[in-house]
Structure formats: C-alpha cells, structure tokens
Design a protein around this motif. Structure first.
Motif, PDB file in Angstrom:
ATOM      1  N   ARG B 500       8.671  -1.610  11.069  1.00 49.91           N
ATOM      2  CA  ARG B 500       8.784  -1.436   9.635  1.00 49.91           C
ATOM      3  C   ARG B 500       8.608   0.212   9.419  1.00 49.91           C
ATOM      4  O   ARG B 500       7.675   0.759  10.029  1.00 49.91           O
ATOM      5  CB  ARG B 500       7.408  -2.051   8.978  1.00 49.91           C
ATOM      6  CG  ARG B 500       7.532  -1.845   7.444  1.00 49.91           C
ATOM      7  CD  ARG B 500       6.272  -2.815   7.023  1.00 49.91           C
ATOM      8  NE  ARG B 500       6.414  -2.793   5.534  1.00 49.91           N
ATOM      9  CZ  ARG B 500       5.722  -1.987   4.771  1.00 49.91           C
ATOM     10  NH1 ARG B 500       5.254  -0.705   5.330  1.00 49.91           N
ATOM     11  NH2 ARG B 500       5.574  -1.832   3.340  1.00 49.91           N
ATOM     12  N   GLN B 501       9.122   0.830   8.526  1.00 52.36           N
ATOM     13  CA  GLN B 501       9.307   2.105   8.153  1.00 52.36           C
ATOM     14  C   GLN B 501       7.715   2.502   8.078  1.00 52.36           C
ATOM     15  O   GLN B 501       7.215   2.048   7.073  1.00 52.36           O
ATOM     16  CB  GLN B 501       9.947   2.657   7.197  1.00 52.36           C
ATOM     17  CG  GLN B 501      10.033   4.162   7.115  1.00 52.36           C
ATOM     18  CD  GLN B 501      10.897   4.515   6.030  1.00 52.36           C
ATOM     19  OE1 GLN B 501      11.466   3.737   4.765  1.00 52.36           O
ATOM     20  NE2 GLN B 501      11.463   5.749   6.073  1.00 52.36           N
ATOM     21  N   SER B 502       7.308   3.188   8.631  1.00 50.88           N
ATOM     22  CA  SER B 502       5.757   3.489   8.470  1.00 50.88           C
ATOM     23  C   SER B 502       5.333   4.546   7.273  1.00 50.88           C
ATOM     24  O   SER B 502       6.080   5.215   6.964  1.00 50.88           O
ATOM     25  CB  SER B 502       5.315   3.853   9.656  1.00 50.88           C
ATOM     26  OG  SER B 502       5.765   5.302  10.168  1.00 50.88           O
ATOM     27  N   SER B 503       4.235   4.145   6.903  1.00 50.67           N
ATOM     28  CA  SER B 503       3.761   5.035   5.491  1.00 50.67           C
ATOM     29  C   SER B 503       2.085   4.694   5.537  1.00 50.67           C
ATOM     30  O   SER B 503       1.660   3.997   5.857  1.00 50.67           O
ATOM     31  CB  SER B 503       4.348   4.089   4.258  1.00 50.67           C
ATOM     32  OG  SER B 503       3.460   4.280   3.362  1.00 50.67           O
ATOM     33  N   THR B 504       1.669   6.242   4.957  1.00 48.13           N
ATOM     34  CA  THR B 504       0.312   6.040   4.917  1.00 48.13           C
ATOM     35  C   THR B 504      -0.447   5.139   3.993  1.00 48.13           C
ATOM     36  O   THR B 504      -1.636   4.729   3.928  1.00 48.13           O
ATOM     37  CB  THR B 504      -0.195   7.545   4.556  1.00 48.13           C
ATOM     38  OG1 THR B 504       0.843   7.821   3.403  1.00 48.13           O
ATOM     39  CG2 THR B 504       0.038   8.513   5.743  1.00 48.13           C
ATOM     40  N   SER B 505       0.757   4.434   3.006  1.00 49.60           N
ATOM     41  CA  SER B 505       0.086   3.564   2.083  1.00 49.60           C
ATOM     42  C   SER B 505       0.142   2.104   2.775  1.00 49.60           C
ATOM     43  O   SER B 505      -0.194   1.257   1.890  1.00 49.60           O
ATOM     44  CB  SER B 505       0.752   3.602   0.853  1.00 49.60           C
ATOM     45  OG  SER B 505       0.967   5.002   0.242  1.00 49.60           O
ATOM     46  N   SER B 506       0.569   1.888   3.700  1.00 50.28           N
ATOM     47  CA  SER B 506       0.805   0.594   4.223  1.00 50.28           C
ATOM     48  C   SER B 506      -0.143   0.151   5.266  1.00 50.28           C
ATOM     49  O   SER B 506      -0.231  -1.044   5.782  1.00 50.28           O
ATOM     50  CB  SER B 506       2.336   0.105   4.545  1.00 50.28           C
ATOM     51  OG  SER B 506       2.735   1.029   5.621  1.00 50.28           O
ATOM     52  N   ILE B 507      -0.522   1.020   5.939  1.00 46.84           N
ATOM     53  CA  ILE B 507      -1.277   0.834   7.103  1.00 46.84           C
ATOM     54  C   ILE B 507      -2.597   1.752   7.208  1.00 46.84           C
ATOM     55  O   ILE B 507      -2.366   2.819   6.731  1.00 46.84           O
ATOM     56  CB  ILE B 507      -0.589   0.978   8.388  1.00 46.84           C
ATOM     57  CG1 ILE B 507      -1.426   0.183   9.740  1.00 46.84           C
ATOM     58  CG2 ILE B 507      -0.273   2.436   8.813  1.00 46.84           C
ATOM     59  CD1 ILE B 507      -0.429  -0.485  10.603  1.00 46.84           C
ATOM     60  N   PRO B 508      -3.757   1.229   7.657  1.00 47.02           N
ATOM     61  CA  PRO B 508      -4.980   2.233   7.877  1.00 47.02           C
ATOM     62  C   PRO B 508      -4.940   3.311   8.353  1.00 47.02           C
ATOM     63  O   PRO B 508      -4.142   3.224   9.602  1.00 47.02           O
ATOM     64  CB  PRO B 508      -6.149   1.277   8.235  1.00 47.02           C
ATOM     65  CG  PRO B 508      -5.568  -0.380   7.977  1.00 47.02           C
ATOM     66  CD  PRO B 508      -4.085   0.041   7.982  1.00 47.02           C
ATOM     67  N   ASP B 509      -5.606   4.334   8.110  1.00 40.65           N
ATOM     68  CA  ASP B 509      -5.403   5.906   8.870  1.00 40.65           C
ATOM     69  C   ASP B 509      -5.955   5.346  10.222  1.00 40.65           C
ATOM     70  O   ASP B 509      -7.050   5.142  10.470  1.00 40.65           O
ATOM     71  CB  ASP B 509      -6.476   6.567   7.852  1.00 40.65           C
ATOM     72  CG  ASP B 509      -6.498   7.920   8.749  1.00 40.65           C
ATOM     73  OD1 ASP B 509      -5.955   7.901   9.798  1.00 40.65           O
ATOM     74  OD2 ASP B 509      -7.030   8.914   8.047  1.00 40.65           O
ATOM     75  N   SER B 510      -4.851   5.652  11.150  1.00 39.45           N
ATOM     76  CA  SER B 510      -5.286   5.572  12.425  1.00 39.45           C
ATOM     77  C   SER B 510      -5.485   6.716  13.484  1.00 39.45           C
ATOM     78  O   SER B 510      -5.265   6.553  14.492  1.00 39.45           O
ATOM     79  CB  SER B 510      -4.088   4.403  13.055  1.00 39.45           C
ATOM     80  OG  SER B 510      -4.112   3.212  12.338  1.00 39.45           O
ATOM     81  N   GLY B 511      -5.583   7.721  12.591  1.00 33.99           N
ATOM     82  CA  GLY B 511      -5.853   8.962  13.226  1.00 33.99           C
ATOM     83  C   GLY B 511      -4.348   9.712  13.502  1.00 33.99           C
ATOM     84  O   GLY B 511      -3.468   9.134  13.312  1.00 33.99           O
TER      85      GLY B 511
END
Lengths: 165, 750
Positions: B500-511
């Motif tokens: 899935r096209q990644s986005s800062t709004s869809s997955i927790p901040d993983s560094g």
C-alpha cells in the motif's frame, strides 16, 4: 520569442511553440509530459536525461529543442512497443539492475544505442557505452550483466543480426 | 526464493515511475530558495520588494512569514528553516521565492538582496576549539557540539605492557551523497485542510514533524505520502525534510499546490555532507601481536549545525577499535561547529572514517611486529562470546568475523596474490597491489534512539493482501523485501500481495529509514503482524480443518490442518473469515531488544546485534600517471538471512563502488566555506569504466534478535572499501596514505 517547431518523438509528430533557448529535456518533460527523461545536473554529466536522437545517445539537457527538429527522438517511453518490454528492459528487470531507478531510463537508452550497432559487445564495449550515465546505487555490475543478457536475448530472438562489415 | 524481484521494476524501466518532480497539480506554483553570499554574517535586512514586484512572482517568503517554529534539528534545534539572525554557512536559505513558473522564480531570487555585517569565520575545527574563537552559536556557549569518550582498563598500564607502540594521524574529507535525484517537494493544500506532501526524502515522519512545527499545525494536519525517490544514502534526512517543510509553508500561506525542485548546484551547496575527521591514533602491542592499548582522539567537523553529529560521532566512538578486542582503550571524540557546510548522516554514519584509520593501523602494526596482517587480525578480532571495547559480550548471535575473513581470503587467493605485490619496485609502469579490510557494525539505531516499527496486513475479500510497513522506500527495495517476507511467512505467492502506498497518516511513526535498519526492523514488524494474522485465521478456519487452531499451518497458498489431510485454499479461508464477520486484518509491531549506554565511561551494550563483513580489492597504480585502476573486488557479508538475493548483491556492489569513490575521487572542496565543486563535473563519483569487477559472497547466520532472521547491508558494504584500497595502494607503491581521498603523485607513484 517563441518559435514553432516540429518534433518527432517516439514516432509521434508534434508541433510546438518553444523558446529558442529551451532544452529538449524540458520540452520532453514539461511540454510533452514524457517525464521518464530525468534531470540530474543540467550540464551533461550525470546522463539521466539521455535520449536517442537519430539513434545516438544525447544529453537532452544540452540539446536545444530547436536543434532536435528533423531528427527522430526516442525516449524511454518509446522503447517498449505496447505492454511487452523490450529485451533490454526485460534483462534490467530480471537481472536486478534497478534500484532507485533514476538512472535507469538513460542506461536503457545507452544500451539500446550500443546493441543496435554492436550485437556482440565485449564487457569493455558495454562499460564504455554506459559511461555517460552515472549510477549511485548499483555499482554498475548488474547493469553491465543486464546488457550482456539483453545482447544474448536479442540475438536469439533475431531482433538484431550481426552485420557483416 | 527467486533470484531477484521488485514491485516497481516495470514502472522504473519504462519511465512510468513518477518521482516528485514528475508530478504536477492544477494551478501549481513553483518556488526556489534564496541564498546569501556570506559564510558568517549578521543579517541586517532582507530586501524582497524588487523580487516581489517582478511580474509572475506571487510571494517571497522569509522568516517573518512563519506561523509556527523556525527552529529545527533532530537533536539540537539550532537550524533556522529560514535564516533570521545570522548566516552561519554558505548554504543557509534566507527566503523562498514563489512564482507562477520556475524560470520567473529563479530570476526573482537574484533580486532578493541581503544586507549583512560579515563576521570572522572559522573553517578549521581545531581553530574553532580555541578559547578565543568566535562562536557560531552564541547561545550554545562554545563551538563544541558534543563529546563522547571511552575509558576501558588503564591506558597507561596498557602502553607500559606494550612492546611496540605506533602512532599516526589521519584525515578524511567532506563527502557528498550525490543521489542522482536532487531534492524535490510538492505540497498540496487538501480540501480537508490537511497539507499533503510528496517529497524526495527518506524520513517521512520527521518531515511531517518539522513541517507541522514550522506551520504551527498538528501532526495529523500534515500527511507525507511515499513517492518514488532517486536515492538518499543518508543524505535525504534533514535538508530534504526542510525543503519539504518550506514548500508546505508556501502551499499553506498561498492556498495552492507548490513545487520545489532543486538544481544540482543548490543541492550540493545546501545539503549536509559526511563529516571530515581528524584522528590521532596510538596503538600498543605485545611482541607477539596482541593489541594491548589504543588511545584515540577524534575531531569531527560538524559544520554550521548540529544535525546528527552527536549520533554519528557516537558510532565512531563505539567502533573506534574496529572489530578487535582491546583491554585498555582511551578515546575522546569531539564534534565541532565551524562555518563550513554542515555534516550529518551518510551511509556508514561515522564508521567509514574510523575503518579507514583502524584497518590501516592493524596493517602498520603487523609490519612492526613482523607478522602477517591477516594473522594479526585473527589474533585480535572478536570471537563468539568476546567482549567488545564497551564491554558488550557478543553471545546473542553468531559472531562470524572469521567466517567472512576466510571467505574473502580463499576466494581471492589472497596469500598467493600477496607475493605478487609490487611495493613500488622499479620495473614496469603498472604497480600491482592487493588489500583487504574488515569490520563489525552495530545494527540499527542502538542507544541513539527509540527503535520500533509497525506493519499492517489487510486481506481483501478476494484473497489479495495489502501490506504496509513504517519503513520508507528509498530506492533500495524495501517494499519488495517486505512483500517477499510476508509471502514467506504466510506461505503464499507474492503476487497476491500489494504494498500500500505508504503515508504518515496510515501507519504509526516507525522512525527513520536509516542505520541499515529497514530490513531488520521492517521484516520484524511483518513477522509480528503475520503471526497475529495467522492466529486470527486459524481460529476461524480450524473447525473446518478438524484440528486445533495451533495446528493450522500455512503453505502453498493453502491452510492445512495438523495431522489431518484437510486443507482449504487461502482464498477460500479469507472468504470464510468475512462470512464469519471476522476481518483478516492484523497489526504487528517489533521493538528492538533493549540496549544500554553509560556515556561517562563509554560502557554498555550499545547495539542489540552486530554484522560482520570483509572486502578485498586488487588494483594497479600507474607509476607515470599515478592513476589507480581497480581490477577486482570481493566482498563477504553476513546478512543474517537473505530476503531478495539480487537486490542484496546489488546493494553490496553499490557500496563497493561508493566506497571506492570515497577512497579515490570524492571530495567536496571548500574555499573559506564556499564549495567550489558544485556539480557532478567536478565532484567525481565513479563511472561504469572506473569500478572494479565485483563479486559478493553472502553468509547467512540467521539472527535470533531479528524475527525474520535478517539484518542489514546498506552501510556494512560501504564502510571498508576505502581502507582496503589504501592497503592495496600501499602494497603497490610501498607508500602509506593517511588522508582521504588518496592522491598519488604522477611520475613517482608516491
């Protein structure tokens, strides 16, 4: 003052009004939307803007669009005919010659120009043909391997025949 | 596993992949940065009127226009996104010109005039340390960015017990990342009030953090969307994120999409570099070649801003003795502010400099002792259960230092080729040499920061799967690696998995996607999510397989019952899930095992696991021209577990090439703080005709600290070619080179 020019890109004729000092790279990218041609240095050193003009690789950032009239221009978008990849592209995919991909269009076009005139290149021929394009990811090894593989594939499929000289 | 595969290969080989600068939105504006021709000066006034009056210019943005915080920095907030009080280096940005087209913006940028009072500038880090030196950051109180130290054993005792003591000084250079795609950003104000950013950066979450701070918005008001990226190598962290933040500010202020696309000259002028180091290194050994003591002083030129200097120099400190056991160590490291271009993360992150030192020191020592350098390495290197110089016992993974060393030596026929080395002997023009270097490297962030990562698996009704991981695709193939790892975990064909096209709004901040942590942390999260996913599915499907949920196993796109012959297809099992009102959805998180650090003594367990690598090179040096020709390189790396073989080899080769450039050709040249080689015609990275023939030997000792067993390769492969080349040049010419890049004079091969 803009000038009306005729360009033949990927076998499609275009008529365009361009500034005389506008580069072919900018016309391809911003007027024709052919963004597969990249820009990386603007001075003909990195090779990401490489296209074929009359079959020969040129740095499209150094070519004025007006100079490109009367030549057939081939960009990365015109290499594959339809969804089927060209053997060079296939070899790049299969050999893992792609990482960030920013140099890939230029590399493929350099390889195409080489294999069109030399069906059986040595490794040195290949490295020389690619030397106008920089790659920061791959160390070139897999790109060179891909071009070798493509040469074999093209010979087998009869896309290129060795010319008797 | 198949030889090599990428989910974006087709798009990249046909020109379809859209990078940031290939994107356009309706009514989009263009912006360019404005620099001032000073290296250290107090800003008196910035005149923007002439620029704003130019036809086509929409706005000139300066520090006056910032709704939020202008101060930025991952560690110290000492960087101004728009220079306000002072110019501290030649790449400081004073304004952003926004215009209807890029050409007009560039023209207008020339019309912005900065009135400033020049200050004395400092370009030598040792001069910056003097008590009367002018301060670059007055509020900081000194030009010292940070210090680190190691105190192990008793250094005086160590030298007293030594039979042989050698001491040398080394110096390394500023290095440009030279990603082929210069910085670019596109910010779009969305209907819902969110500012959406597409950018060429390797750090979506910190880009979001810096942008939100600059704009005075909340994190949820800014969304950074993953976009194909033309290389990073550690270099698209601070600067690239700031380019995104400035672009977002323009979009926010003007309510329109705005694009910034850097020229190469701006990129090299503004972006941070790899730190130049000055290292004084003293080593004491017993007459039989045991390293007894090391005293090491490291001065790192941090340039005008802190950036990641404390973390970079921390790794240098932790790894200051290379992969060798030393009982008595005294190391002092200092990062220093100057008015040079600032320095930060670059592939290797403080290890390439130290390995250049250490891997020559062990060879110099071996010569003094009168034993082979390989033997001396074997005698001192870490083994299973060894303690490192910070007291970490290496017992939680396979210590394969010897294994990688042996692999290289055998493959290249090292001992035989040693005999053929020229050592500057007069006959013939081509002098031949072979050299090697090895290292160990702490994986991931270590005690630098919080180390955890998330993954989401979301299977659809037709059995297709969407995967997302909190690691960014920098071009290295992260997405493909995660798809392959998930396919292995679920026993399904990778073709059913889409990233899935990644986005800062869809997955927790993983560094951050740095520190060679992408594969290790990302596959770790994938495994955790897959475990959860399989557990959920097993519970629903077990009754029909006539077994307990724990007995269900996943193989060949089917779910199989334990001892029973019953099985159902993965597609069908997914449908059963939906029909039972159970979502085939899982969230997984992996947290790196704990690490410890005592800054005062320089003691602790700085990294939860380590990797081991060795590289060798054969070369010739032309006596007349001084030109080095690289012939043949062999690399052996223990990567834990291979995920994508072709991509792995590709990264190894790329690291060898970049490391070779570090050794021989790459150097950002500064003249009183102004960079004189601003483009790729005079900043020389290696071409296809310059690099050696390469071979990669991959060693797999699955790492129990990594749920998938995989570690990392991005940096390990880029940190030892320079000393290998230095050692080979020595065997060719008979001369040692203590500075990078290695410059061999014409005529005398020295």
């Amino acid at each position: 003052m803009k000038k009306i020019i005729a360009l033949n890109v990927n076998e499609i004729p275009y008529e365009l009004a361009v500034e005389p000092n506008r580069s072919l790279a900018d016309v391809l990218r911003y007027d024709l939307g052919l963004t597969g041609t990249k820009k990386g240095c603007g001075i003909g050193d990195c090779g990401v803007c490489t296209v074929l003009m009359g079959g020969k690789p040129v740095f499209s950032c150094l070519v004025l669009a007006v100079e490109a009239q009367d030549h057939d221009i081939l960009t990365i978008e015109g290499v594959a005919k339809g969804p089927e990849l060209h053997p060079i592209q296939k070899a790049f995919v299969e050999k893992g010659a792609i990482q960030c991909g920013f140099c890939t269009p230029g590399m493929v076009l350099n390889a195409l120009a080489l294999l069109n005139k030399n069906a059986d290149p040595t490794e040195h021929d290949i490295r020389l043909a690619l030397s106008g394009s920089l790659c920061r990811c791959t160390g070139y090894q897999k790109i060179v391997e891909a071009v070798k593989t493509a040469a074999d594939m093209m010979k087998r499929s009869g896309i290129i025949e060795e010319e008797a000289e | 596993m198949e030889k090599t595969w990428r989910n974006d290969a087709y798009a990249k080989v046909t020109g379809q992949a859209l990078y940031t600068n290939d994107l356009a939105f309706p009514d989009m504006l263009h912006a360019v940065p404005v620099y001032a021709d000073y290296v250290h000066a107090i800003i008196d006034q910035i005149h923007i009127q002439d620029a704003e009056d130019l036809d086509g210019v929409v706005k000139v943005i300066t520090s006056q226009d910032i709704p939020g915080s202008n101060r930025h920095g991952q560690i110290e907030k000492d960087y101004r996104i728009f220079a306000d009080d002072k110019i501290r280096y030649w790449g400081d940005v004073v304004a952003l010109v926004v215009a209807r087209d890029r050409k007009t913006a560039i023209e207008a940028a020339e019309l912005v005039k900065v009135e400033a009072t020049p200050l004395p500038s400092i370009h030598d880090p040792e001069a910056a340390l003097k008590p009367d030196a002018i301060l670059i950051h007055e509020e900081h109180g000194s030009n010292i960015i940070n210090t680190h130290r190691i105190r192990r054993g008793d250094i005086e005792k160590g030298f007293d017990a030594s039979d042989i003591i050698i001491e040398h000084k080394f110096q390394t250079q500023f290095v440009e990342h030279a990603y082929l795609e210069p910085e670019a950003a596109l910010a779009v104000p969305r209907a819902d009030g969110v500012i959406e950013i597409h950018g060429s950066m390797q750090h979506p979450f910190s880009t979001r953090r810096f942008t939100a701070a600059l704009l005075g918005m909340r994190l949820s008001d800014v969304e950074v969307v993953g976009t194909p990226m033309g290389g990073g190598f550690g270099g698209k962290d601070d600067t690239a994120a700031v380019v995104c933040a400035r672009t977002a500010l323009a979009a926010k202020l003007l309510g329109k999409p705005v694009k910034v696309n850097y020229d190469r000259e701006w990129s090299i002028r503004e972006s941070y570099k790899r730190h130049p180091y000055r290292v004084t290194y003293k080593m004491g050994l017993s007459s039989d070649g045991l390293i007894k003591a090391v005293r090491c002083e490291i001065i790192a030129d941090g340039g005008a801003y802190c950036s990641t200097t404390p973390w970079v120099t921390w790794r240098s400190t932790v790894q200051c003795c290379g992969p060798y056991q030393v009982d008595h160590v005294h190391c002092d490291t200092v990062g220093v502010y100057t008015n040079n271009v600032f320095t930060g993360a670059m592939r290797g992150f403080g290890s390439p400099q130290m390995n250049f030192v250490v891997e020559q020191m062990v060879e110099l020592a071996a010569e003094k002792v009168g034993m082979s350098a390989v033997e001396l390495r074997r005698k001192n290197m870490v083994q299973q259960g060894s303690a490192t110089i910070t007291g970490q016992v290496l017992d939680n993974h396979t210590v394969s230092m010897g294994e990688v060393l042996n692999a290289v030596i055998e493959d290249i026929d090292y001992d035989e080729k040693l005999k053929q080395c020229s050592f500057g002997k007069p006959e013939g023009d081509e002098l031949y040499g072979i050299g090697l270097a090895m290292s160990y490297r702490g994986m991931s962030l270590g005690a630098e920061g919080a180390d955890f990562c998330a993954a989401i698996i979301n299977a659809q009704f037709d059995g297709s799967i969407l995967l997302e991981v909190g690691i960014h695709e920098n071009g290295q193939g992260a997405e493909s690696a995660f798809i392959l790892a998930l396919a292995a975990e679920l026993g399904v064909n990778r073709e059913r998995i889409r990233y899935r096209q990644s986005s800062t709004s869809s997955i927790p901040d993983s560094g951050t996607t740095v520190a060679s942590r992408g594969t290790l942390m990302g596959t770790g999260a994938v495994v955790r999510a897959a475990d959860e996913f399989k557990k959920k599915m097993s519970q629903v499907v077990a009754p029909s397989l006539k077994c307990n949920p724990e007995e269900v196993h996943f193989k060949d796109d089917r779910l199989h019952g334990g001892q029973s012959d019953h099985s159902i297809s993965f597609d069908r099992a997914i449908r059963v899930m939906y029909l039972n009102r159970k979502f085939p959805f899982a969230f997984g998180e992996f947290q790196g095992p704990s690490v410890t650090w005592d800054e005062k003594q320089g003691r602790g367990k700085p990294y939860f696991t380590w990797v081991y690598g060795c590289q060798a090179i054969e070369l010739t040096v032309n006596k007349q021209t001084g030109r080095v020709k690289l012939l043949n390189a062999i690399a052996a790396h223990d990567v834990g577990r291979v995920v994508n073989p072709g991509m792995l080899n590709g990264q190894i080769y790329g690291g060898i090439a970049m490391g070779s450039g570090y050794a021989l050709s790459e150097e950002v040249q500064l003249d009183a703080g102004k960079i004189t080689n601003l483009n790729l015609n005079n900043y020389r990275i290696l071409r296809s005709t310059d690099v050696p023939e390469m071979k990669a030997i991959v060693i797999e000792n699955r790492d129990p600290n990594s749920p998938f067993g995989a570690k990392g390769i991005g940096e390990p492969t880029n940190e030892i070619m320079a000393p290998a080349i230095a050692n080979a040049v020595y065997r060719a010419t008979g001369k040692r080179f203590f500075n990078l890049p290695i410059k061999i004079d014409a005529q005398n091969g020295s």
